[in-house]
Design an enzyme around this catalytic site. Structure first.
Site, PDB file in Angstrom:
ATOM      1  N   SER A  69      -0.328   9.713  11.876  1.00 35.31           N
ATOM      2  CA  SER A  69       0.348  10.688  12.546  1.00 35.31           C
ATOM      3  C   SER A  69      -0.274  12.125  12.456  1.00 35.31           C
ATOM      4  O   SER A  69      -1.572  12.246  11.704  1.00 35.31           O
ATOM      5  CB  SER A  69       1.654  11.073  11.759  1.00 35.31           C
ATOM      6  OG  SER A  69       2.333   9.815  11.823  1.00 35.31           O
TER       7      SER A  69
HETATM    8  N1  SAH Z   1       2.556   6.838   8.303  1.00 34.03           N
HETATM    9  C1  SAH Z   1       1.763   6.164   8.925  1.00 34.03           C
HETATM   10  C2  SAH Z   1       1.847   6.249  10.608  1.00 34.03           C
HETATM   11  C3  SAH Z   1       1.131   4.942  11.006  1.00 34.03           C
HETATM   12  S1  SAH Z   1       1.632   4.516  12.694  1.00 34.03           S
HETATM   13  C4  SAH Z   1       0.110   6.803   8.624  1.00 34.03           C
HETATM   14  O1  SAH Z   1       0.281   7.939   7.719  1.00 34.03           O
HETATM   15  O2  SAH Z   1      -0.866   6.440   8.972  1.00 34.03           O
HETATM   16  C5  SAH Z   1       3.418   3.696  12.271  1.00 34.03           C
HETATM   17  C6  SAH Z   1       3.341   2.477  11.601  1.00 34.03           C
HETATM   18  O3  SAH Z   1       4.654   1.803  11.653  1.00 34.03           O
HETATM   19  C7  SAH Z   1       2.230   1.372  12.108  1.00 34.03           C
HETATM   20  O4  SAH Z   1       1.104   0.923  11.218  1.00 34.03           O
HETATM   21  C8  SAH Z   1       3.101   0.379  12.527  1.00 34.03           C
HETATM   22  O5  SAH Z   1       2.458  -1.061  12.301  1.00 34.03           O
HETATM   23  C9  SAH Z   1       4.224   0.530  11.499  1.00 34.03           C
HETATM   24  N2  SAH Z   1       5.623  -0.286  11.951  1.00 34.03           N
HETATM   25  C10 SAH Z   1       6.183  -0.600  13.287  1.00 34.03           C
HETATM   26  N3  SAH Z   1       7.045  -1.275  13.134  1.00 34.03           N
HETATM   27  C11 SAH Z   1       7.499  -1.414  12.078  1.00 34.03           C
HETATM   28  C12 SAH Z   1       8.539  -2.228  11.039  1.00 34.03           C
HETATM   29  N4  SAH Z   1       9.645  -2.678  11.805  1.00 34.03           N
HETATM   30  N5  SAH Z   1       8.401  -2.253   9.837  1.00 34.03           N
HETATM   31  C13 SAH Z   1       7.384  -1.835   9.047  1.00 34.03           C
HETATM   32  N6  SAH Z   1       6.367  -0.822   9.841  1.00 34.03           N
HETATM   33  C14 SAH Z   1       6.330  -0.877  11.143  1.00 34.03           C
END
Ligand code: SAH
Length: 219
Positions: A69
């Site tokens: 993010s």
């Molecule tokens: N907080 C992260 C943001 C990553 S983007 C950071 O700081 O890098 C969002 C993430 O949510 C992705 O890695 C994706 O695989 C995950 N995601 C999507 N749907 C999900 C679900 N149902 N349960 C857990 N993770 C999920």
């Protein structure tokens, strides 16, 4: 001879200070949050090829079609959650682990779940390298929260569902707060939910752009 250290030029104090100034300009006011962002090595959470851009205020690709993010969004969501002084926080969507690493420096205990199994070991290794021992991480579909560890004082969701998953609402304590992007495609809003007994107050903050929350029977 320190030039072999990864991204050394890009991790200069000046580069990081500039990012913090930018976050201030955009309205982040919580000094604790700003200090933690200043001190967290974001370049270690992205691929080496991108480390020169790690202190820009933008989302960056982290593989598997996912993104780390934007620092402003991490700061904003963290600031909103901290307002209620949570002790125990759930994050849904660990990704690179950056948001969880920020939270772990501000709250006593962080639980985080990631759907994509292959992303889990790398995030876990980063927590270890940074000495963050108060983060528990597991692979699972966060649409269902983390029932064994519930309830949580606060929940931060880092991927956008079309509707707020009911299990997450149930796993909030009374008075607890959730910050979550809600909506499909290009039309998402950052929403703050506060639980009051069996009622849930909803406040819409601002338009945002997250990867979709996949799961709960939707994918
Ligand atoms: N907080 C992260 C943001 C990553 S983007 C950071 O700081 O890098 C969002 C993430 O949510 C992705 O890695 C994706 O695989 C995950 N995601 C999507 N749907 C999900 C679900 N149902 N349960 C857990 N993770 C999920």
């Amino acid at each position: 001879m320190r030039s072999h250290i990864r991204g050394i030029g890009m991790t200069s104090q000046r580069t990081r200070d500039r990012l913090i100034e930018r976050l201030r300009e955009k309205g982040i006011r919580n000094e604790q949050v700003l200090e933690v962002l200043r001190g967290t090595p974001r370049h270690l959470f992205v691929d080496e090829a991108l480390s020169s851009r790690a202190y820009e205020d933008t989302a960056l690709p982290i593989g598997f079609n996912q993104t780390i993010s934007q620092p402003y969004i991490v700061a904003r969501m963290t600031e909103v959650l901290l307002a209620t002084q949570p002790q125990k926080v759930l994050e849904v969507g660990t990704g690179s682990g950056y948001q969880a690493a920020v939270l772990a420096q501000l709250v006593p205990k962080v639980y985080t779940v990631e759907r994509i199994l292959a992303m889990v070991p790398l995030a876990r290794q980063r927590f270890r390298e940074l000495g963050l021992r108060n983060v528990s991480l597991k692979q699972s579909d966060g649409t269902w929260g983390w029932p064994q560890q519930a309830p949580f004082d606060a929940i931060l969701v880092a991927a956008a569902p079309a509707e707020i998953p009911p299990a997450l609402l149930e796993q909030l304590i009374d008075g607890g707060r959730m910050v979550i992007p809600v909506g499909a495609g290009n039309s998402q809003t950052l929403v703050v939910i506060t639980r009051r007994g069996n009622r849930y107050e909803r406040e819409n903050l601002e338009p945002v752009s997250f990867v979709p929350l996949v799961g709960g029977g939707n994918g």
